[in-house]
Design a protein around this motif. Structure first.
Motif, PDB file in Angstrom:
ATOM      1  N   THR A  75      11.068  -4.181  11.695  1.00 13.83           N
ATOM      2  CA  THR A  75      10.035  -5.097  11.198  1.00 13.83           C
ATOM      3  C   THR A  75       8.828  -4.324  10.690  1.00 13.83           C
ATOM      4  N   SER A  76       8.445  -3.262  11.416  1.00 15.64           N
ATOM      5  CA  SER A  76       7.289  -2.465  11.028  1.00 15.64           C
ATOM      6  C   SER A  76       7.506  -1.793   9.684  1.00 15.64           C
ATOM      7  N   ARG A  77       8.675  -1.232   9.484  1.00 14.44           N
ATOM      8  CA  ARG A  77       8.948  -0.529   8.227  1.00 14.44           C
ATOM      9  C   ARG A  77       8.872  -1.490   7.045  1.00 14.44           C
ATOM     10  N   LEU A  78       9.427  -2.678   7.210  1.00 18.49           N
ATOM     11  CA  LEU A  78       9.403  -3.645   6.118  1.00 18.49           C
ATOM     12  C   LEU A  78       7.989  -4.129   5.834  1.00 18.49           C
ATOM     13  N   ALA A  79       7.180  -4.210   6.902  1.00 13.11           N
ATOM     14  CA  ALA A  79       5.832  -4.748   6.748  1.00 13.11           C
ATOM     15  C   ALA A  79       4.837  -3.725   6.208  1.00 13.11           C
ATOM     16  N   SER A  80       4.980  -2.461   6.629  1.00 11.91           N
ATOM     17  CA  SER A  80       3.950  -1.474   6.291  1.00 11.91           C
ATOM     18  C   SER A  80       4.419  -0.350   5.380  1.00 11.91           C
ATOM     19  N   ASN A  81       5.711  -0.035   5.424  1.00 10.73           N
ATOM     20  CA  ASN A  81       6.260   1.074   4.632  1.00 10.73           C
ATOM     21  C   ASN A  81       5.464   2.354   4.867  1.00 10.73           C
ATOM     22  N   SER A  82       5.114   2.614   6.129  1.00 14.52           N
ATOM     23  CA  SER A  82       4.276   3.757   6.463  1.00 14.52           C
ATOM     24  C   SER A  82       4.822   4.493   7.671  1.00 14.52           C
ATOM     25  N   LEU A  83       4.923   5.807   7.573  1.00 13.38           N
ATOM     26  CA  LEU A  83       5.379   6.620   8.691  1.00 13.38           C
ATOM     27  C   LEU A  83       4.417   6.506   9.861  1.00 13.38           C
ATOM     28  N   LEU A  84       3.116   6.528   9.580  1.00 16.47           N
ATOM     29  CA  LEU A  84       2.119   6.422  10.646  1.00 16.47           C
ATOM     30  C   LEU A  84       2.237   5.081  11.362  1.00 16.47           C
TER      31      LEU A  84
END
Length: 202
Positions: A75-84
């Protein structure tokens, strides 16, 4: 009420929740099936209907943890597209599920070869590795090196979470762990991405 939930098949979930709570409070070494039964409000024999022993219970708890972690990372990757932000999501999971997190990476506590656990752990790993090379703030590496970069990033984030939960950071009581992670991990990830020169190069 608890006994009624048991008849509807919810005792397993109640026991897992009670186990995570007990571990967060007193550590995994103090966990007992008798205490879990007391916390869930059922007879001492009731947990045996779902878990043959403590190792079986912890196997289920770790499996559940990896499943939740995989969902959170995806979910995080889809929402932010950020490694951090992926790292921050990992930290948030550790903070919110302290008891479960303590068990997940202690393979000496559970049946490490359990098929369901292995599948859940792989899903979490896949969620961590997925699209790593495409994240804007990830280091620019060849596709075959994505796994190594992901392992390095995971090691840093996991280490941060573990140190924070153990109280090893001197100012941890006064700081917001998420904000501290954004600063510390952001600095490390930026250095590794080569966006700014490392201290050695300056």
């Amino acid at each position: 009420m608890t006994r009624q939930r048991y008849h509807h098949g919810d005792l397993r979930r109640a026991l897992l929740s009670a186990a995570a709570e007990a571990i967060a409070e007193s550590g995994v070494n103090s966990l007992s099936m008798r205490d879990l039964a007391r916390r869930a409000g059922v007879s001492h024999a009731a947990p045996g209907h779902h878990f043959a022993d403590k190792a079986g219970l912890l196997t289920a708890l770790a499996t559940d943890g990896f499943q939740q972690l995989a969902k959170a990372l995806g979910t995080s990757r889809l929402a932010s597209n950020s490694l951090l932000e992926l790292g921050v999501t990992y930290l948030r999971f550790a903070l919110a599920h302290r008891g479960t997190f303590e068990v997940m990476f202690r393979t000496d506590l559970y049946h490490a070869a359990d098929p369901d656990l292995l599948a859940a752990r792989q899903r979490a790993a896949d969620a961590l590795y997925a699209g790593m090379a495409d994240l804007p703030d990830a280091p620019a590496v060849a596709s075959e090196e994505v796994r190594e970069v992901a392992l390095a990033a995971w090691s840093m984030v996991h280490g941060f979470a573990t140190l924070w939960l153990s109280g090893a950071f001197p100012d941890s009581a006064a700081e917001d762990p998420v904000e501290a992670a954004r600063v510390i991990l952001g600095r490390v990830f930026t250095l590794h991405a080569g966006v700014i020169p490392s201290p050695e190069a300056s």
